[in-house]
Design a protein around this motif. Structure first.
Motif, PDB file in Angstrom:
ATOM      1  N   ALA A 169       0.701  -1.233   0.050  1.00 37.64           N
ATOM      2  CA  ALA A 169       0.136  -0.006   0.190  1.00 37.64           C
ATOM      3  C   ALA A 169       0.765   1.219  -0.113  1.00 37.64           C
ATOM      4  CB  ALA A 169      -0.919   0.173   1.212  1.00 37.64           C
ATOM      5  N   ASN A 170       1.899   1.359   0.929  1.00 30.02           N
ATOM      6  CA  ASN A 170       2.772   2.599   1.013  1.00 30.02           C
ATOM      7  C   ASN A 170       4.202   2.526   0.590  1.00 30.02           C
ATOM      8  OD1 ASN A 170       0.727   4.594   1.887  1.00 30.02           O
ATOM      9  ND2 ASN A 170       0.744   3.548   3.786  1.00 30.02           N
ATOM     10  N   THR A 171       4.354   1.050  -0.236  1.00 36.58           N
ATOM     11  CA  THR A 171       5.688   0.966  -0.380  1.00 36.58           C
ATOM     12  C   THR A 171       6.193   1.583  -1.899  1.00 36.58           C
ATOM     13  OG1 THR A 171       5.323  -1.330   0.262  1.00 36.58           O
ATOM     14  CG2 THR A 171       7.025  -0.773  -1.155  1.00 36.58           C
ATOM     15  N   SER A 172       7.254   2.361  -1.743  1.00 37.86           N
ATOM     16  CA  SER A 172       7.908   2.817  -2.867  1.00 37.86           C
ATOM     17  C   SER A 172       9.251   2.356  -3.271  1.00 37.86           C
ATOM     18  CB  SER A 172       7.408   4.320  -2.784  1.00 37.86           C
ATOM     19  OG  SER A 172       8.477   4.851  -1.637  1.00 37.86           O
ATOM     20  N   GLY A 173       9.924   3.094  -4.258  1.00 36.53           N
ATOM     21  CA  GLY A 173      11.131   2.518  -4.813  1.00 36.53           C
ATOM     22  C   GLY A 173      11.289   1.162  -5.257  1.00 36.53           C
ATOM     23  N   PHE A 174      11.251   0.120  -4.245  1.00 32.94           N
ATOM     24  CA  PHE A 174      11.163  -1.095  -4.942  1.00 32.94           C
ATOM     25  C   PHE A 174      10.781  -1.945  -3.736  1.00 32.94           C
ATOM     26  CE2 PHE A 174      15.293  -0.850  -2.803  1.00 32.94           C
ATOM     27  CZ  PHE A 174      15.477  -2.066  -2.277  1.00 32.94           C
ATOM     28  N   VAL A 175      10.223  -3.133  -4.147  1.00 35.77           N
ATOM     29  CA  VAL A 175       9.809  -3.954  -3.094  1.00 35.77           C
ATOM     30  C   VAL A 175      11.136  -5.021  -2.963  1.00 35.77           C
ATOM     31  CG1 VAL A 175       8.132  -6.097  -2.781  1.00 35.77           C
ATOM     32  CG2 VAL A 175       7.456  -4.110  -4.076  1.00 35.77           C
TER      33      VAL A 175
END
Length: 279
Positions: A169-175
């Motif tokens: 949901a609030n992840t950014s940049g990469f997983v």
């Protein structure tokens, strides 16, 4: 706003190659050696650097990284010194993304607002905080995103399709996909299972997926990099650092150069996956 991480992964995608993500612990075993190594990583092939925030109880980490954290703390590591490392690195490199990785306690101890202000001023690009679940996003994740930092979340083999949307949901940049169940450096990932997991995650997000935990050799790096958008290697590098310390825990003469030679071999493994894909 496009961050260094966003730009780096966009560039890598345009070049058709996966990212080589390296991990070292800040101040392991001291500030000067850590800075020398940090400055050398991009030239050795690192596309993204994860910098561990030393902590007394790194519960998700295996023996190698636990030991590195203890060495760093013994050498006088503090959050302030960790951010000074980033600032010193930024004097010569304004392009390579740096992600601070670790646990919430040192950040909480410093104070979230103070930490985020200091981290952005130093040149930090993102955070991986392994012990804060999505349910606690208001604690650090949301403020970090508002401060312009990427917040990278971990997905694991036990993160099912029901749980995955909350994780993303609030992840950014990469997983960051954890390729094994357990602590860092404890087993070797199954490339077939990793490839299936990456495909499953990508059905839920357009973010790049980098895979870590258990990658120790150039051959393993090659295999994993071919199945994902990036390979994360930490324990192997941290172990190489430990091997270069004398009986007093101090770096031997030429230690950084020898560690970086090993990093370069791992980078070649990742980059050979790129070359194969480009054929």
């Amino acid at each position: 706003m496009s961050t260094r991480l966003d730009k780096r992964f966009a560039t890598l995608k345009s070049e058709g190659r996966p990212a080589f993500v390296t991990f070292i612990t800040a101040n392991d075993p001291d500030f000067d050696f850590s800075l020398e190594l940090l400055k050398g990583l991009p030239g050795a092939g690192s596309d993204v650097i994860e910098l561990g925030m030393p902590f007394t109880d790194p519960m998700a980490d295996g023996p190698a990284i636990q030991a590195s954290s203890q060495r760093a703390l013994k050498g006088g590591a503090t959050m302030k010194r960790t951010l000074e490392l980033v600032r010193a690195f930024r004097d010569a490199d304004n392009a390579t993304p740096i992600v601070l990785m670790g646990y919430y306690n040192p950040i909480y101890h410093m104070g979230v607002t103070k930490f985020l202000e200091a981290a952005t001023a130093a040149g930090v690009d993102g955070l991986i905080v392994v012990d804060l679940p999505p349910e606690e996003d208001d604690e650090l994740c949301v403020p970090a995103l508002e401060a312009g930092l990427n917040f990278i979340r971990l997905a694991t083999p036990t993160t099912d399709d029901k749980r995955l949307p909350a994780v993303l949901a609030n992840t950014s940049g990469f997983v960051y996909y954890v390729s094994i169940t357990g602590i860092t450096g404890s087993a070797t990932p199954d490339t077939g299972k990793v490839a299936s997991a990456v495909e499953r995650i990508k059905r839920h997000t357009s973010l790049p997926v980098a895979v870590g935990f258990g990658i120790k050799t150039p051959e393993q790096a090659h295999a994993i990099a071919g199945a994902a958008d990036g390979a994360v290697i930490g324990s192997a590098i941290v172990s190489a650092i430990a091997d270069e310390l004398n009986a007093n825990g101090k770096p031997k003469v030429g230690a950084a150069a020898r560690v970086l030679t090993q990093v370069r071999a791992l980078a070649d493994g990742v980059h050979s996956a790129r070359a194969k894909a480009a054929e």
